[in-house]
Design an enzyme around this catalytic site. Sequence first.
Site, PDB file in Angstrom:
ATOM      1  N   SER A  42      36.909 -15.301   9.381  1.00 43.63           N
ATOM      2  CA  SER A  42      37.852 -15.928   8.463  1.00 43.63           C
ATOM      3  C   SER A  42      37.745 -15.257   7.087  1.00 43.63           C
ATOM      4  O   SER A  42      37.895 -14.043   6.986  1.00 43.63           O
ATOM      5  CB  SER A  42      37.602 -17.431   8.411  1.00 43.63           C
ATOM      6  OG  SER A  42      38.651 -18.100   7.742  1.00 43.63           O
ATOM      7  N   ASP A 105      46.080 -19.355  16.280  1.00 45.11           N
ATOM      8  CA  ASP A 105      45.416 -19.578  14.987  1.00 45.11           C
ATOM      9  C   ASP A 105      46.431 -20.162  14.007  1.00 45.11           C
ATOM     10  O   ASP A 105      47.397 -19.502  13.636  1.00 45.11           O
ATOM     11  CB  ASP A 105      44.842 -18.267  14.461  1.00 45.11           C
ATOM     12  CG  ASP A 105      43.900 -18.448  13.288  1.00 45.11           C
ATOM     13  OD1 ASP A 105      44.147 -19.341  12.459  1.00 45.11           O
ATOM     14  OD2 ASP A 105      42.930 -17.681  13.197  1.00 45.11           O
ATOM     15  N   HIS A 134      42.107 -21.429  15.053  1.00 44.09           N
ATOM     16  CA  HIS A 134      41.219 -20.860  14.044  1.00 44.09           C
ATOM     17  C   HIS A 134      39.772 -21.331  14.229  1.00 44.09           C
ATOM     18  O   HIS A 134      38.841 -20.552  14.060  1.00 44.09           O
ATOM     19  CB  HIS A 134      41.701 -21.215  12.634  1.00 44.09           C
ATOM     20  CG  HIS A 134      41.002 -20.438  11.568  1.00 44.09           C
ATOM     21  ND1 HIS A 134      41.221 -19.089  11.368  1.00 44.09           N
ATOM     22  CD2 HIS A 134      40.072 -20.802  10.655  1.00 44.09           C
ATOM     23  CE1 HIS A 134      40.457 -18.663  10.379  1.00 44.09           C
ATOM     24  NE2 HIS A 134      39.747 -19.679   9.924  1.00 44.09           N
TER      25      HIS A 134
END
Length: 164
Positions: A42, A105, A134
């Site tokens: 991320s 995601d 995600h």
Amino acid sequence: GYGTSTGTPTTSRVYEAAETVLQYLIHIQHVPLDRIIIHGRSAGGGPAFYLAEKYDVAGVIAESTFVSAFRVLIPIPVFPLDTFRNVSRIDNINCPVLVIHGTQDEMIPFWHGEALFEKAQHPKFFCQLDGASHNKIPLECQDAYWGAIHSFSQFIRYQPPSDQ
């Protein structure tokens, strides 16, 4: 500036913190650079690409990360305000790259992973996790996820040492 730490989070402080960890591995733990795989997930993709661009590490894994921070919200480049411009750094990364991204995601759209993979130099690897969001990798994607990381580390392990 994150969790229980103090201070104000800035891009330069994030890079500084990442650099501190890498220096600890090199100078205190005596891990050679060519044995270090940097894994950024991320927002961690920003410091991961920063380190991989600056140092001759063994490899970099970019998991669920973005081409740049602002392009998560705005699909067009917004220079000079944009931060963590991973898509610009990846051109300068000379180690193997593994990009992992879930097709569902909801925070960082799948196209970010595709774009990073497209710009990466060879050798490069892509792990598409069908149905992964995600923060959740479904059970049916676990083998692909761990298999990609294992294959990537094995690929790096059996590369001849670089002449540095």
